[in-house]
Design a protein around this motif. Structure first.
Motif, mmCIF file in Angstrom:
data_model
loop_
_atom_site.group_PDB
_atom_site.id
_atom_site.type_symbol
_atom_site.label_atom_id
_atom_site.label_comp_id
_atom_site.label_asym_id
_atom_site.label_seq_id
_atom_site.Cartn_x
_atom_site.Cartn_y
_atom_site.Cartn_z
ATOM 1 N N LYS A 1 0.827 -1.215 0.000
ATOM 2 C CA LYS A 1 0.000 0.000 0.000
ATOM 3 C C LYS A 1 0.863 1.267 0.000
ATOM 4 O O LYS A 1 0.585 2.224 -0.720
ATOM 5 C CB LYS A 1 -0.930 -0.009 1.218
ATOM 6 N N PHE A 2 1.919 1.276 0.808
ATOM 7 C CA PHE A 2 2.763 2.462 0.920
ATOM 8 C C PHE A 2 3.574 2.666 -0.363
ATOM 9 O O PHE A 2 3.865 3.800 -0.754
ATOM 10 C CB PHE A 2 3.678 2.343 2.136
ATOM 11 N N GLU A 3 3.933 1.558 -1.017
ATOM 12 C CA GLU A 3 4.663 1.663 -2.281
ATOM 13 C C GLU A 3 3.838 2.415 -3.322
ATOM 14 O O GLU A 3 4.365 3.250 -4.071
ATOM 15 C CB GLU A 3 5.004 0.263 -2.816
ATOM 16 N N LYS A 4 2.540 2.122 -3.398
ATOM 17 C CA LYS A 4 1.668 2.788 -4.373
ATOM 18 C C LYS A 4 1.665 4.296 -4.174
ATOM 19 O O LYS A 4 1.617 5.057 -5.139
ATOM 20 C CB LYS A 4 0.249 2.234 -4.248
ATOM 21 N N PHE A 5 1.726 4.725 -2.906
ATOM 22 C CA PHE A 5 1.755 6.156 -2.614
ATOM 23 C C PHE A 5 3.105 6.777 -2.968
ATOM 24 O O PHE A 5 3.178 7.830 -3.610
ATOM 25 C CB PHE A 5 1.448 6.381 -1.131
ATOM 26 N N LEU A 6 4.197 6.112 -2.589
ATOM 27 C CA LEU A 6 5.528 6.686 -2.760
ATOM 28 C C LEU A 6 6.047 6.614 -4.191
ATOM 29 O O LEU A 6 6.875 7.441 -4.597
ATOM 30 C CB LEU A 6 6.520 5.975 -1.832
#
Length: 321
Positions: free
Chosen positions: A37-42
């Motif tokens: 999930k955090f990868e999609k944001f970053l």
């Protein structure tokens, strides 16, 4: 209250008995979902190396903090320490392929192997299936067993008397592993974004890989009656003959002990690569070599737990004295 040595030992014994049941949620799954999930944001940010480093630092900081907090509760600490080990699981997965090969079901063996390795399995013959299983067991002895023990020891030594320290260091190591397995690829998407995660995984395994290859595997070979002299010899000769700075260390020790040769042509994502050979080809690969490899893995893990817990005990006694 149990001391840290007892808690780690109990966790290790639970792993030997129970392994990782498929129905049981594993902490690594939650780490993986957060990474996804955090990868999609970053990933939307232009500087991929910087945003990838932010992902790594954030994931590991949260993993350390949460694990340290959970470790304040003794039952939870033992439970989560147990989930870090992968001894029984690694043996189980290796034996699955072994049993399928014994039953002469090549297609099923290829499919089962595909769950364990990233290399292409469709065109493999029996020899390459055995080789791939053994290379995986040898490498993952470091990632799944010895390195977690090492970092649990580091936590216990750096923060003596702090409940949760061994767990926090051990689980943070698993966080590094998980990051590398998800974003540490040398492809178009992750060559920059996953650079920091991949390099960090190399760094944290430097010492455990060398302890495994230079000490634990040769000792295991000696106890089991395998060729421990060749294990030492091949280790010092071939340990650096691998693209990875760490994988060649356990592989060379195993190759020497059993008398087989790792490396050769390997296909990844449709492209063939010539991997440097490790070991002397004293004999051809045999199905029973998988069992020998698993026995050596168990031997290395038992010697490892005694070795690392002995260091904790010795250091703690010296401070008390």
């Amino acid at each position: 209250m149990l001391n840290v040595i007892a808690k780690i030992a109990i966790a290790y014994l639970i792993d030997l008995i129970a392994g990782d049941p498929y129905w049981m949620p594993h902490p690594v799954q939650f780490i993986g979902k957060f990474i996804e999930k955090f990868e999609k944001f970053l990933y939307r940010f232009k500087n991929k190396r910087f945003s990838g480093a932010v992902l790594t630092i954030t994931v590991l900081s949260l993993t350390f903090a949460i694990s340290y907090t959970l470790g304040m509760f003794q039952i939870l600490e033992i439970y989560f320490l147990y989930t870090i080990f992968a001894t029984r699981c690694l043996a189980k997965e290796g034996m699955k392929v072994y049993n399928i090969l014994k039953a002469k079901d090549m297609e099923k063996a290829k499919k089962e192997l595909s769950y364990l390795v990233s290399r292409d399995t469709n065109s493999m013959d029996e020899r390459n299936i055995i080789r791939s299983v053994m290379e995986t067991i040898s490498e993952n002895t470091v990632d799944g067993i010895i390195a977690p023990m090492f970092y649990m020891m580091i936590g216990a030594l750096l923060l003596p008397g702090n409940p949760g320290a061994a767990l926090a260091f051990g689980m943070t190591y698993k966080g590094v592993n998980t990051l590398d397995s998800m974003v540490g690829y040398k492809n178009e998407r992750y060559s920059d974004f996953g650079w920091f995660s991949a390099r960090l995984d190399d760094w944290v395994n430097l010492i455990p890989a060398r302890i495994t290859g230079m000490i634990l595997y040769p000792l295991s070979a000696m106890i089991l009656g395998f060729d421990y002299k060749s294990s030492f010899r091949i280790y010092f000769r071939d340990r650096l003959r691998h693209a990875s700075p760490n994988a060649g260390h356990p592989e060379s020790a195993v190759a020497g002990a059993i008398g087989i040769q790792f490396g050769g042509v390997t296909s990844y994502f449709g492209e063939s690569h010539e991997k440097p050979t490790i070991g002397d080809k004293i004999k051809e690969f045999d199905i029973e070599d998988i069992r020998k490899n698993i026995k050596m893995m168990y031997g290395a893990s038992i010697i490892g737990i005694i070795f690392f817990m002995g260091i904790i005990w010795g250091v703690h006694r010296s401070f008390i004295a």
